[in-house]
Scaffold this active site. Structure first.
Site, PDB file in Angstrom:
ATOM      1  N   ASN A 101      44.355  40.612  41.497  1.00 21.01           N
ATOM      2  CA  ASN A 101      44.247  39.950  40.337  1.00 21.01           C
ATOM      3  C   ASN A 101      44.778  40.779  39.052  1.00 21.01           C
ATOM      4  OD1 ASN A 101      43.357  38.595  37.903  1.00 21.01           O
ATOM      5  ND2 ASN A 101      41.125  39.230  38.268  1.00 21.01           N
TER       6      ASN A 101
ATOM      7  N   LYS B   9      44.798  40.674  36.130  1.00 20.22           N
ATOM      8  CA  LYS B   9      44.140  40.418  34.549  1.00 20.22           C
ATOM      9  C   LYS B   9      45.070  40.320  33.712  1.00 20.22           C
ATOM     10  CE  LYS B   9      39.863  42.216  36.874  1.00 20.22           C
ATOM     11  NZ  LYS B   9      38.693  43.133  36.580  1.00 20.22           N
TER      12      LYS B   9
ATOM     13  N   HIS C  63      35.646  33.906  37.612  1.00 25.36           N
ATOM     14  CA  HIS C  63      35.459  35.320  37.692  1.00 25.36           C
ATOM     15  C   HIS C  63      34.617  35.649  36.670  1.00 25.36           C
ATOM     16  CE1 HIS C  63      36.637  39.436  36.856  1.00 25.36           C
ATOM     17  NE2 HIS C  63      37.385  39.306  38.179  1.00 25.36           N
TER      18      HIS C  63
ATOM     19  N   GLU D  72      31.673  38.987  44.102  1.00 22.48           N
ATOM     20  CA  GLU D  72      31.949  39.931  42.877  1.00 22.48           C
ATOM     21  C   GLU D  72      30.758  40.396  42.356  1.00 22.48           C
ATOM     22  OE1 GLU D  72      35.015  39.084  40.265  1.00 22.48           O
ATOM     23  OE2 GLU D  72      33.857  37.621  39.457  1.00 22.48           O
TER      24      GLU D  72
ATOM     25  N   GLY E  49      34.955  47.051  37.676  1.00 22.12           N
ATOM     26  CA  GLY E  49      35.484  48.053  36.603  1.00 22.12           C
ATOM     27  C   GLY E  49      34.621  49.301  36.086  1.00 22.12           C
TER      28      GLY E  49
ATOM     29  N   SER F 195      35.472  46.833  42.658  1.00 21.94           N
ATOM     30  CA  SER F 195      36.049  48.273  42.619  1.00 21.94           C
ATOM     31  C   SER F 195      36.646  48.498  43.991  1.00 21.94           C
ATOM     32  CB  SER F 195      34.927  49.170  42.093  1.00 21.94           C
ATOM     33  OG  SER F 195      34.812  48.832  40.685  1.00 21.94           O
TER      34      SER F 195
ATOM     35  N   GLY G  28      42.286  46.429  39.421  1.00 20.15           N
ATOM     36  CA  GLY G  28      43.199  47.536  39.135  1.00 20.15           C
ATOM     37  C   GLY G  28      43.978  48.220  40.183  1.00 20.15           C
TER      38      GLY G  28
END
Length: 250
Positions: free
Chosen positions: A9, A11, A95, A167, A173, A212, A234
């Site tokens: 993802n 983002k 999400h 999640e 994050g 994460s 990320g």
């Protein structure tokens, strides 16, 4: 047997040049051998580039969101059929950032999942609890409520062509990660909740972990029996890191 799935993802990140460089590197790395299914979900404006950038590769693509309306006067919205036109295999719905920042409700998320399926796009339905909800020991109630929105709208058969992503919002994050045991506990809960209505669908249901996930913790998390892959944020913007996660998945 469930085939693992790893979804990147992106983002609100990327540019045409950066995307090309990332995907070229990713394609080369994937040739080293990855048995998991892999997909990336770039911002809407880059979806049209995916077909040319990923042609002939093992990497699929999808969107990060869609409208629950199929067509009409909804300025700024993206219809499910438009995503299908662009070759999307997946779409992320519900999400935690959409739920918390934009007020998306359980019922809206369920509607989005169903309209995606109407155009043969697989919805990745996100569920998960906040830190406050975890500390109040209501994780089970929260996750079941989110799942029930889909089950009540469309029935358990809707999950035959869907993916669930757990999640924990407190681990997105933040650098914090659920332990493998914490994640497995919720994944097992999700599977058992679906199994009450249909054990066969529950057994085949892919349940991803998102929170994460990095190259250095992926193997432990993905070794858990009910964790079937990852929804990666990320780390999906780094080709080598993403490859490490994909290899850990299968």
């Amino acid at each position: 047997m469930r085939t693992p799935l790893v979804v990147g993802n992106w983002k609100m990140n990327g540019s045409r040049a950066a995307n090309r460089a990332l995907l070229e590197s990713m394609r080369k790395e994937m040739e080293a051998g990855v048995t998991a299914e892999v997909a990336v979900c770039p911002p809407f404006v880059y979806l049209a580039d995916m077909e040319s950038l990923l042609q002939g590769s093992v990497i699929n693509w999808g969107a990060q969101n869609l409208s629950h309306h199929e067509v009409g006067a909804y300025t700024g919205e993206i219809a499910p059929s438009m995503l299908a036109d662009l070759g999307c295999r997946f779409v992320i719905v519900g999400h935690s950032e959409r739920r918390t920042l934009y007020g998306e409700t359980d019922s809206l998320v369920a509607e989005k999942a169903i309209v995606a399926q109407k155009v043969n796009i697989i919805p990745i339905i996100c569920v998960g609890e906040t830190l406050q909800e975890r500390e109040q020991n209501i994780t089970e109630q929260v996750v079941k409520r989110q799942l029930n929105a889909v089950l009540e709208l469309a029935g358990v058969n809707a999950l035959e062509k869907a993916v669930i992503a757990y999640e924990p919002i407190w681990a997105i994050g933040t650098g914090r990660t659920a332990t493998p045991e914490q994640a497995q506990e919720v994944h097992a809960l999700i599977r058992s909740h679906v199994a009450i209505q249909n054990s066969g669908i529950a057994e085949e249901l892919l349940i991803l972990y998102g929170g994460s996930v990095k190259g250095n913790n992926a193997a432990e998390l993905l070794a858990m029996p009910d964790i079937d892959g990852g929804l990666i944020g990320g780390a999906s913007l780094d080709a080598k890191e993403f490859l490490t996660i994909c290899q850990a998945a299968g």
